[in-house]
Design a protein around this motif. Structure first.
Motif, short mmCIF file in Angstrom:
data_model
loop_
_atom_site.label_atom_id
_atom_site.label_comp_id
_atom_site.label_asym_id
_atom_site.label_seq_id
_atom_site.Cartn_x
_atom_site.Cartn_y
_atom_site.Cartn_z
N GLY A 19 -50.42 -56.96 3.11
CA GLY A 19 -50.23 -57.24 1.75
C GLY A 19 -50.40 -58.90 1.54
O GLY A 19 -50.85 -59.54 2.34
N ASP A 22 -61.07 -66.27 3.83
CA ASP A 22 -60.76 -65.17 4.95
C ASP A 22 -60.60 -65.68 6.27
O ASP A 22 -61.30 -66.86 6.60
CB ASP A 22 -61.64 -64.15 4.53
CG ASP A 22 -63.22 -64.58 4.98
OD1 ASP A 22 -63.38 -65.66 4.59
OD2 ASP A 22 -63.68 -63.73 5.82
N GLU A 60 -56.16 -64.60 -3.27
CA GLU A 60 -55.92 -64.41 -4.63
C GLU A 60 -55.15 -65.56 -5.08
O GLU A 60 -53.99 -65.98 -4.63
CB GLU A 60 -55.14 -62.95 -4.79
CG GLU A 60 -56.23 -61.81 -4.47
CD GLU A 60 -55.43 -60.36 -5.01
OE1 GLU A 60 -54.33 -60.48 -5.44
OE2 GLU A 60 -55.83 -59.48 -4.58
N ASP A 89 -53.35 -63.10 0.21
CA ASP A 89 -54.44 -62.75 1.15
C ASP A 89 -54.83 -61.41 1.78
O ASP A 89 -55.73 -61.50 2.57
CB ASP A 89 -54.53 -63.88 2.40
CG ASP A 89 -53.33 -63.75 3.27
OD1 ASP A 89 -52.47 -62.93 3.06
OD2 ASP A 89 -53.29 -64.45 3.88
N ASN A 90 -54.10 -60.36 1.14
CA ASN A 90 -54.53 -59.09 1.79
C ASN A 90 -54.23 -58.93 3.16
O ASN A 90 -54.99 -58.54 4.03
CB ASN A 90 -55.47 -58.54 1.44
CG ASN A 90 -55.74 -56.90 1.74
OD1 ASN A 90 -54.76 -56.25 1.88
ND2 ASN A 90 -56.99 -56.33 1.97
N ARG A 133 -53.55 -58.11 7.15
CA ARG A 133 -53.01 -57.36 8.21
C ARG A 133 -53.04 -57.65 9.47
O ARG A 133 -54.05 -58.16 10.12
CB ARG A 133 -54.24 -56.45 8.14
CG ARG A 133 -54.76 -55.44 6.87
CD ARG A 133 -55.57 -56.41 5.79
NE ARG A 133 -56.63 -56.10 6.26
CZ ARG A 133 -57.65 -57.24 5.96
NH1 ARG A 133 -57.23 -58.11 4.78
NH2 ARG A 133 -59.09 -57.36 6.16
N SER A 169 -47.67 -61.97 -5.35
CA SER A 169 -48.06 -60.78 -4.52
C SER A 169 -46.61 -60.19 -3.77
O SER A 169 -45.54 -60.86 -3.87
CB SER A 169 -48.93 -61.53 -3.50
OG SER A 169 -47.95 -62.50 -2.75
N THR A 193 -57.43 -61.48 7.28
CA THR A 193 -56.94 -61.86 6.07
C THR A 193 -58.12 -61.68 5.01
O THR A 193 -59.35 -61.93 5.57
CB THR A 193 -56.18 -63.04 5.70
OG1 THR A 193 -57.07 -64.25 6.25
CG2 THR A 193 -54.95 -63.32 6.42
N SER A 194 -58.23 -61.55 3.90
CA SER A 194 -59.39 -61.63 2.92
C SER A 194 -59.08 -63.08 2.20
O SER A 194 -58.07 -63.61 2.17
CB SER A 194 -59.13 -60.33 1.92
OG SER A 194 -59.24 -59.19 2.71
#
Length: 677
Positions: free
Chosen positions: A184, A248, A218, A187-188, A190, A668, A214-215
């Protein structure tokens, strides 16, 4: 460890990590006697070579380790430490961020790994990430203020020592380790890591592996600030709206270590391999692909007879390289290879004086190859000797010492930069400090220091377009040693679970080496870039720091913190660039059984004291929260959830070079699990 990168299928990258973590959480071999909290007291190894506790040190030291470090971990070393009193971060997007200590960054903050310098290219350019991933770090020691005496001239601002325990130093008969994962955030992310040590009482082996993906980050609105858009017409959506373009990342790595441990010491080696591929934010089409290989040797022998009581050796060979990919094509390659190390001897007490003698050495070669190579190939050699002594007078203490050395910085012949040049410097540093115990609860410390730093290779030889900063940078071979005199004082109070530390400092530079705009433009490939040159100016840094902890009762605790730094070019009375504003923060911590909850708020005030051609920065308030629960099982397992930027404020760190095109993440929630066994 090259297999970590070469075996490329996406599913493989994470599979061994999750297998290791599941084994750590489910194998009953590791369950015995682990119901208790195994977080151990951390002992700073950076701030004092004699190993005294942080309360007895005359320089300000912050120590992060165990559970607290695990819950603070971010994707970069700079962001992990950001918010500690006196510490901010360069924050070149979410993937590249070096610590800034008391307004000083770059070469003035020495980043170390297990007491040996880190060889990367992060001080050369803000878009270059530090060659250490926080996922595998077990403890971080931060020395705030001049530490050149013990760690070389580049430590004029402070020291960050990341400790990974990849070389076991204590006898181990059995198993120990940790595992953690989180998902989460803005940056989502993992990510996860697994660490394991096994030994038979004489020999110990270490292994670790980590992965982080990471993505795009946001963000709360437009990436480009209103101020920048008004100032130069940059469209507000040019770097993203709601998400930050090209932010990312994918990183992974691991290490193996082994050590022979005995009653009076240890001798060990470790090998680590890490990879990091990330977007640079400043340029939508540019990514950096980094590889870092590090071989370490460390040993210690204690309880010797005669004039020397202990010998400690630390060495590391680093092979660092990263390529800058423009639309997938290699544009520029940066390499940094070399050896650093130190040999330290603790002598027997002499008339009540305890201390160490040390020898430190470095031999490195830096290369920049390709279109945007704005510095030539450079060989740097450094060697120095130092002495540090402590004299106890009842409950008081006096410390003193000095360092002298020689540094040579030689550039190679180059078509782009002309004939090679040789520069040699002899930096010297001295310090005098003391601790005065007022009573059982109060003590005061002071530290006076004179520090000298040899100019770095890019300050001497830079001559070209630096696209990451949007400038044409020019070095000067006429630069002399950077000299400063500093004073640091602290007043400390401690009673039970309550403590307060108030500190003040001032550092005056005779010739502070900075990068200053000349007002001229240089035409490069049809584009005009502002010219900036490295030059020396007199400067004064001064500031205050506050940290307090109060146990309100058995369940509740209150924490307070704050810092302020003021920095000026004293010749022209101009403010220096990228100086963090006044920050004040606090938090409430609640414990009940296996539950822990905390709320924290940090307010940064507006920064109006800016350098020429620097935009002002609005203040912000970052409200965050954490809920954690320790499972009632034999293992030491904790689940947690973190919420950040709950107010969804537009957070722009004034110390960031990209503050006006790259804000911090939006509101977030991140969830994770950690286990010690």
């Amino acid at each position: 460890m090259n297999m970590i990168k070469s075996m490329a299928p996406h599913s493989w990258r994470h599979k061994p990590l999750w297998l290791a973590m599941m084994a750590a959480l489910t194998n009953p071999v590791f369950a015995a006697d682990n119901a208790a909290n195994i977080d151990l007291d951390q002992v700073p190894v950076t701030g004092n070579p004699l190993g005294v506790a942080s309360d007895d040190m005359v320089v300000p030291v912050s120590v992060l380790g165990g559970r607290e470090l695990s819950l603070r971990r971010q994707g970069t070393l700079g962001e992990t430490l950001n918010g500690i009193p006196g510490v901010t971060a360069t924050q070149f997007g979410p993937n590249a961020s070096r610590p800034i200590i008391r307004g000083m960054d770059g070469e003035r903050v020495r980043i170390m790994q297990n007491g040996v310098g880190v060889l990367d290219a992060s001080s050369l350019s803000f878009d270059h990430a530090v060659g250490i991933d926080p996922l595998i770090i077990e403890q971080i020691d931060v020395v705030r203020g001049p530490a050149a005496l013990l760690y070389g001239g580049s430590a004029m601002g402070g020291v960050v020592n990341a400790i990974d325990h990849r070389i076991p130093k204590e006898s181990l008969d059995g198993y120990t380790g940790r595992a953690e994962a989180r998902f989460g955030g803005p940056d989502n992310t993992r990510n996860g890591a697994a660490v394991m040590d096994v030994g038979n009482g004489t020999f110990a082996l270490h292994a670790d592996v980590y992965s982080r993906e990471t993505s795009n980050l946001e963000i709360p609105g437009y990436a480009v600030s209103k101020r920048k858009s008004r100032a130069d017409g940059t469209p507000r959506d040019s770097k993203g709206n709601g998400k930050l373009n090209n932010s990312d990342a994918l990183a992974n790595g691991g290490a193996l270590g082994a050590a022979w441990t005995f009653d009076t010491g240890y001798l060990g080696v470790s090998y680590a391999d890490s990879n990091n591929n990330y977007g640079t934010v400043a340029e939508d089409s540019v990514r950096i692909d980094m590889q870092n290989k590090r071989l370490e040797l460390a040993g210690e022998v204690r309880d010797l007879k005669g004039p020397l009581q202990k010998l400690k050796l630390r060495m590391a060979h680093t092979d660092y390289q990263h390529v800058e990919l423009e639309d997938g094509v290699v544009g520029t390659t940066f390499k940094n290879r070399g050896v650093q190390g130190s040999l330290e001897a603790t002598h027997a007490p002499i008339a009540g004086i305890n201390g160490v003698l040390g020898y430190q050495f470095q031999n490195t070669r830096f290369q920049a190859l390709g279109e945007e190579a704005f510095v030539p190939s450079v060989t740097t050699q450094d060697q120095s000797v130092y002495v540090y002594e402590e004299y106890a007078i009842n409950q008081h203490k006096l410390t003193f010492g000095g360092r002298t050395g020689q540094t040579t910085v030689n550039s190679a012949d180059s078509t782009n930069f002309g004939a090679g040049q040789n520069n040699s410097f002899n930096p010297n540093s001295f310090a005098l400090g003391g601790l005065y115990a007022i009573n059982d609860n109060w003590n005061a410390t002071f530290n006076l220091s004179h520090n000298e730093r040899a100019p770095s290779y890019f300050e001497l030889y830079a001559n070209g377009a630096h696209i990451a900063t949007g400038q044409y940078e020019v070095g000067s071979t006429q630069l002399k040693k950077e000299r400063s005199n500093g004073i640091d004082a602290q007043l400390k109070w401690k009673s039970g679970g309550n403590s307060v530390t108030l500190g003040a400092y001032a550092t005056r530079f005779k010739n502070f080496i900075g990068l200053f705009n000349t007002g001229n433009d240089v035409l490069v490939d049809g584009e005009l870039l502002p010219e900036a040159e490295f030059r020396a100016v007199p400067a004064l840094f001064k500031g205050v720091e506050l940290e307090g902890k109060f146990a309100l009762n058995d369940e509740w605790a209150l924490k307070l913190r704050g810092d302020y730094v003021h920095a000026k070019d004293t010749r022209n009375n101009d403010y220096l660039p990228r100086i963090s504003p006044l920050r004040l923060g606090g938090g409430l911590d609640y414990h009940l059984g296996g539950w822990n909850a905390r709320v924290d708020v940090l307010h940064a005030f507006k920064q109006n004291d800016v350098a020429e051609n620097e935009l002002k920065t609005n203040g912000y308030t970052n409200l965050s929260a954490l809920v954690a629960y320790k499972l009632p099982v034999k293992y030491h397992v904790e689940l947690f959830a973190k919420a950040n930027n709950l107010l969804n404020d537009e957070i722009r760190e004034h110390a960031s070079f990209l503050k006006d095109i790259s804000p911090a993440g939006a509101r977030s929630i991140l969830v994770g699990a950690r286990a010690d066994f």
